[in-house]
Design a protein around this motif. Structure first.
Motif, short mmCIF file in Angstrom:
data_model
loop_
_atom_site.label_atom_id
_atom_site.label_comp_id
_atom_site.label_asym_id
_atom_site.label_seq_id
_atom_site.Cartn_x
_atom_site.Cartn_y
_atom_site.Cartn_z
N PRO A 22 0.81 -1.23 0.00
CA PRO A 22 0.00 0.00 0.00
C PRO A 22 0.84 1.27 0.00
O PRO A 22 0.30 2.34 -0.24
CB PRO A 22 -0.80 -0.09 1.31
N CYS A 23 2.14 1.17 0.25
CA CYS A 23 2.95 2.40 0.22
C CYS A 23 3.14 2.91 -1.20
O CYS A 23 3.62 4.01 -1.41
CB CYS A 23 4.31 2.18 0.89
N GLY A 24 2.77 2.08 -2.22
CA GLY A 24 2.86 2.53 -3.60
C GLY A 24 4.18 2.22 -4.27
O GLY A 24 4.44 2.63 -5.39
N SER A 25 5.03 1.45 -3.60
CA SER A 25 6.35 1.16 -4.18
C SER A 25 6.26 0.29 -5.42
O SER A 25 7.15 0.28 -6.25
CB SER A 25 7.22 0.43 -3.15
N GLY A 26 5.16 -0.47 -5.53
CA GLY A 26 5.05 -1.43 -6.63
C GLY A 26 5.48 -2.81 -6.23
O GLY A 26 5.23 -3.78 -6.94
N PRO A 47 9.66 2.58 3.47
CA PRO A 47 9.78 1.85 2.21
C PRO A 47 11.11 2.12 1.54
O PRO A 47 11.75 3.12 1.82
CB PRO A 47 8.62 2.39 1.38
N PRO A 48 11.56 1.25 0.64
CA PRO A 48 12.82 1.46 -0.05
C PRO A 48 12.77 2.71 -0.93
O PRO A 48 11.71 3.07 -1.42
CB PRO A 48 12.99 0.20 -0.90
N ASP A 49 13.91 3.36 -1.11
CA ASP A 49 13.96 4.50 -2.04
C ASP A 49 14.03 3.97 -3.47
O ASP A 49 14.07 2.77 -3.70
CB ASP A 49 15.15 5.40 -1.71
N GLN A 50 14.05 4.90 -4.45
CA GLN A 50 14.00 4.45 -5.85
C GLN A 50 15.17 3.53 -6.18
O GLN A 50 15.01 2.54 -6.87
CB GLN A 50 13.99 5.65 -6.80
N LYS A 51 16.36 3.84 -5.63
CA LYS A 51 17.52 3.01 -5.92
C LYS A 51 17.31 1.60 -5.38
O LYS A 51 17.62 0.61 -6.05
CB LYS A 51 18.77 3.65 -5.29
N GLY A 52 16.72 1.53 -4.19
CA GLY A 52 16.42 0.22 -3.60
C GLY A 52 15.42 -0.56 -4.43
O GLY A 52 15.59 -1.77 -4.66
N ILE A 53 14.40 0.13 -4.94
CA ILE A 53 13.39 -0.55 -5.76
C ILE A 53 14.02 -1.01 -7.08
O ILE A 53 13.79 -2.13 -7.54
CB ILE A 53 12.18 0.38 -6.01
N ASP A 54 14.84 -0.15 -7.69
CA ASP A 54 15.54 -0.53 -8.93
C ASP A 54 16.32 -1.83 -8.73
O ASP A 54 16.26 -2.74 -9.57
CB ASP A 54 16.54 0.56 -9.34
#
Ligand code: MF3
Ligand code: CO
Ligand code: CO
Length: 298
Positions: free
Chosen positions: A17-21, A36-43
């Motif tokens: 639900p945080c929207g990270s995908g 939640p993880p930052d963009q680099k973490g999600i990448d």
């Protein structure tokens, strides 16, 4: 906004639900106060877990540019189509127009494909090889164009009427176009790959048509075919969670009759096994923070 995982009733496999995908269990469920993880973490997670390369702002700008050329090419193809035109004339135009715009046609020599675009008539589902076939009044013809511009790929296709369409032709083409639209409308963080397939299958089968299983949409942008695969059938909430920066095609192939296909002796041309009409529309779609943006809008 920080989301308190402990108070949630979200399923472990549901999109976070945080929207990270990401799936909930891979994101906020276990990270406590870290957020939640930052963009680099999600990448990094998407690359390691799914082999999906999330696109940067620069990547997206370049794919959008390639997409504009693909749509312009399809518009010009539409203008040249009519009874008496050969599928090779369409190929020759796509090849020349692509080169003249500083791009390269991705299909040419791709896994041995001999032409610069796919041209698929009537019961041909996809991967028709352009040649001497002459378009006739009442045919439907799909033209699939993929351009490589500055090293970036965009992929789209449309099905056109030749002359005056029959009732069946109108029906399958309208159903295929709306199948693409309902699939695209599911593209947003918080939904999954399965939501896209479910929406398409539910719509197309509800209209008494069938969905081809053997060919799927695909990640695209840095290469012709990247992860993930995007089936045009499936179940709600299943599969990979959609995340901002994902770029993939949605390209449902919809048959008027049964879903089954066979491949001709040329090893490429896929035709309906019952000879029924088949239609397809394809776009390259970016998942954004709030929804989607088509890289090949039409
Ligand atoms: N453009 C097709 C797709 O949508 C792929 C064609 S592969 C080719 O994925 F070799 F036939 F060009
Ligand atoms: Co494609
Ligand atoms: Co394509």
């Amino acid at each position: 906004m920080y989301f308190d995982a402990k108070k949630s009733k979200v399923g472990r496999n549901a999109p976070c639900p945080c929207g990270s995908g990401l799936k909930f269990k891979k994101c906020c469920l276990n990270i406590g106060d870290a957020g939640p993880p930052d963009q680099k973490g999600i990448d990094e997670i998407y690359l390691a877990k799914y082999n999906i390369r999330l696109k940067s702002a620069d990547d997206i700008a370049a794919i959008r540019k390639a997409g504009r050329l693909v749509v312009d090419t399809l518009d010009r193809v539409e203008a040249m189509i009519g009874p008496g035109v050969t599928t090779e004339q369409i190929n020759a135009f796509v090849h020349r127009h692509t080169i003249e715009n500083g791009a390269a046609p991705a299909p040419l020599n791709y896994r041995g494909f001999p032409k610069s675009c796919c041209v698929s008539v009537n019961e041909v589902i996809c991967h028709g090889i352009p040649g001497e076939r002459v378009l006739a009044d009442g045919d439907i013809v799909n033209v699939d164009v993929t351009s490589i511009l500055d090293g970036y790929f965009a992929d789209a296709n449309k099905t056109f009427f030749v002359g005056s369409p029959s009732e069946n032709a109108r029906r399958i083409v309208a159903t295929a176009l709306e199948s693409l639209r309902v699939g695209i409308s599911m593209a947003r963080p918080g939904n999954t790959v399965g939501d896209i397939g479910w929406a398409i299958q539910n719509y197309a089968e509800g209209r008494g048509c069938s969905v081809v299983r053997e060919f799927v949409g695909h990640g695209v942008g840095l290469a012709f075919h990247e992860a993930p695969q995007i089936p045009h059938y499936g179940n709600r909430g299943e599969g990979i969670a959609l995340a901002p920066g994902m770029v993939f095609t949605i390209e449902p192939m919809i048959n008027l009759g049964k879903k089954d296909l066979r491949i001709l002796k040329d090893k490429w041309t896929a035709v309906t096994s019952d000879g029924s009409l088949s239609a397809q529309f394809e776009q390259t779609v970016l998942v954004t923070e709030n929804g989607y943006e088509s890289m090949t809008p039409f």
